[in-house]
Design a protein around this motif. Sequence first.
Motif, mmCIF file in Angstrom:
data_model
loop_
_atom_site.group_PDB
_atom_site.id
_atom_site.type_symbol
_atom_site.label_atom_id
_atom_site.label_comp_id
_atom_site.label_asym_id
_atom_site.label_seq_id
_atom_site.Cartn_x
_atom_site.Cartn_y
_atom_site.Cartn_z
ATOM 1 N N ASN A 3 20.176 -15.338 27.265
ATOM 2 C CA ASN A 3 19.817 -16.607 26.634
ATOM 3 C C ASN A 3 19.520 -16.442 25.151
ATOM 4 N N HIS A 4 19.798 -17.498 24.384
ATOM 5 C CA HIS A 4 19.308 -17.622 23.012
ATOM 6 C C HIS A 4 17.804 -17.882 23.079
ATOM 7 N N GLY A 5 17.017 -17.242 22.227
ATOM 8 C CA GLY A 5 15.568 -17.447 22.214
ATOM 9 C C GLY A 5 15.088 -18.062 20.914
ATOM 10 N N MET A 6 14.224 -19.077 21.021
ATOM 11 C CA MET A 6 13.633 -19.763 19.863
ATOM 12 C C MET A 6 12.128 -19.524 19.848
ATOM 13 N N PHE A 7 11.628 -19.004 18.722
ATOM 14 C CA PHE A 7 10.211 -18.723 18.550
ATOM 15 C C PHE A 7 9.773 -19.263 17.195
ATOM 16 N N ASN A 10 8.600 -19.224 24.128
ATOM 17 C CA ASN A 10 10.047 -19.200 23.994
ATOM 18 C C ASN A 10 10.682 -20.495 24.491
ATOM 19 N N LEU A 11 11.646 -21.006 23.728
ATOM 20 C CA LEU A 11 12.543 -22.068 24.155
ATOM 21 C C LEU A 11 13.970 -21.545 24.010
ATOM 22 N N LYS A 12 14.855 -21.956 24.888
ATOM 23 C CA LYS A 12 16.219 -21.428 24.916
ATOM 24 C C LYS A 12 17.217 -22.540 24.580
ATOM 25 N N THR A 13 18.076 -22.304 23.587
ATOM 26 C CA THR A 13 19.001 -23.352 23.158
ATOM 27 C C THR A 13 20.080 -23.643 24.187
ATOM 28 N N ASP A 14 20.376 -22.696 25.075
ATOM 29 C CA ASP A 14 21.462 -22.874 26.026
ATOM 30 C C ASP A 14 20.993 -23.399 27.382
ATOM 31 N N THR A 15 19.729 -23.824 27.480
ATOM 32 C CA THR A 15 19.227 -24.427 28.708
ATOM 33 C C THR A 15 18.338 -25.623 28.356
ATOM 34 N N THR A 16 18.011 -26.413 29.367
ATOM 35 C CA THR A 16 17.061 -27.515 29.202
ATOM 36 C C THR A 16 15.655 -27.095 29.600
ATOM 37 N N ASP A 17 15.428 -25.810 29.834
ATOM 38 C CA ASP A 17 14.151 -25.321 30.349
ATOM 39 C C ASP A 17 12.973 -25.710 29.463
ATOM 40 N N ALA A 18 11.826 -25.900 30.100
ATOM 41 C CA ALA A 18 10.580 -26.067 29.360
ATOM 42 C C ALA A 18 10.209 -24.759 28.665
ATOM 43 N N LEU A 31 29.010 -16.943 17.971
ATOM 44 C CA LEU A 31 28.161 -17.131 19.136
ATOM 45 C C LEU A 31 28.076 -18.623 19.425
ATOM 46 N N VAL A 32 27.801 -18.959 20.670
ATOM 47 C CA VAL A 32 27.825 -20.350 21.114
ATOM 48 C C VAL A 32 26.415 -20.743 21.551
ATOM 49 N N PRO A 33 25.701 -21.571 20.761
ATOM 50 C CA PRO A 33 24.307 -21.894 21.077
ATOM 51 C C PRO A 33 24.081 -22.527 22.445
ATOM 52 N N ASN A 34 25.089 -23.255 22.973
ATOM 53 C CA ASN A 34 24.913 -23.886 24.276
ATOM 54 C C ASN A 34 25.395 -23.019 25.437
ATOM 55 N N GLU A 35 25.749 -21.753 25.146
ATOM 56 C CA GLU A 35 26.152 -20.817 26.186
ATOM 57 C C GLU A 35 25.450 -19.480 25.969
ATOM 58 N N ASN A 36 25.343 -18.690 27.024
ATOM 59 C CA ASN A 36 24.609 -17.423 26.935
ATOM 60 C C ASN A 36 25.516 -16.216 26.777
#
Length: 336
Positions: A51-55, A64-72, A290-295
């Motif tokens: 996964n892409h990680g956002m901090f 962490n939030l992940k750009t390639d998922t809708t996860d909380a 790299l593709v932000p909406n894919e892992n």
Amino acid sequence: MAYTTIDDPSEYFHIQLYTGTGSELSVTNDANAGDFKPDWIWIKQRNATTNHGMFDSNRGVTKNLKTDTTDAESTEVQSVKTFNTDGFTLGTSGDYNGSSDTHVAWQWKANGGTTTTNTAGTNIDTTVQANTTAGFSLMTYTGTGTNNDSIGHGLGAVPHWITVKNRDETNRWTVYHHKNTSSPETEYLNLQDNTATTDVATRWNDTAPTSTVITLGDNDGVSKANTKYVCYAFTEIQGYSKFGGNNDGTFIYLGFKPAWFLCKQTNTSRSWTLIDSKRPEINSDDTKALVPNENGAEENIDADFLSNGLKVRQSHTAINESGGTYIYMAFAEHPF
């Protein structure tokens, strides 16, 4: 009048490549401007499926939030453990510090982790770090679930790009771009998937952002009552950043040599595409995307980073399909 107020873009945006160790790792930035303490870090493993990680320094370390998922938002104690004056420290996370794995960290500077409370919005106060020189605002806020409430961004200029994520729940990354159709305030894109632009009032309440506030609808993706959100907003700075649209061919004039380029076709379902000047090999058939909406791992795109823009040298659905309409986001390596 000077062409740009930012002579060295590495003061505010930096790309760092590193190789994981599997044990705690201090990543030291090699920015031209010297020490670079990031406030927003976006990390992706380059050689494998992760996964892409956002901090960011508003939400705090390990969040962490992940750009390639809708996860909380998740708490990952072995991810980004500290924001340092010259980089950041990672724990043993396999996604972001796998032994011998190659990674890229894209980083933006806001206000060094020092926040203020912005009360310009209607019924919503933001915790904000606004860097008006670089045109970047990092905000966190709690939603109300009410149409036409707004958040103060502190940029002192109209934002051209806005990304909002619900931190508490599974929900979409909502994206605003000022060139997304002729009425961008009525539209939104999703960062986590490849869908075309969507016309619906519940994201921005069909209201364009102003130099002080961003207006929100009542959708859970942007403003649900008693729910936490993060928002990243940018306004264009000549010679440093550009947020444009292109359907006129394969040369994209930016007014600077790009370091980082993100684009999305808006008129049909296509993935986001992200290329940068640090991942080999620029100006060859092996520019790495790299593709932000894919892992997935890196893919090849044939594009050249020129002194004043980007030249795409292939017909590719993600970046240069005949008849395609695109929006993009770019940051400079050098002003033109």
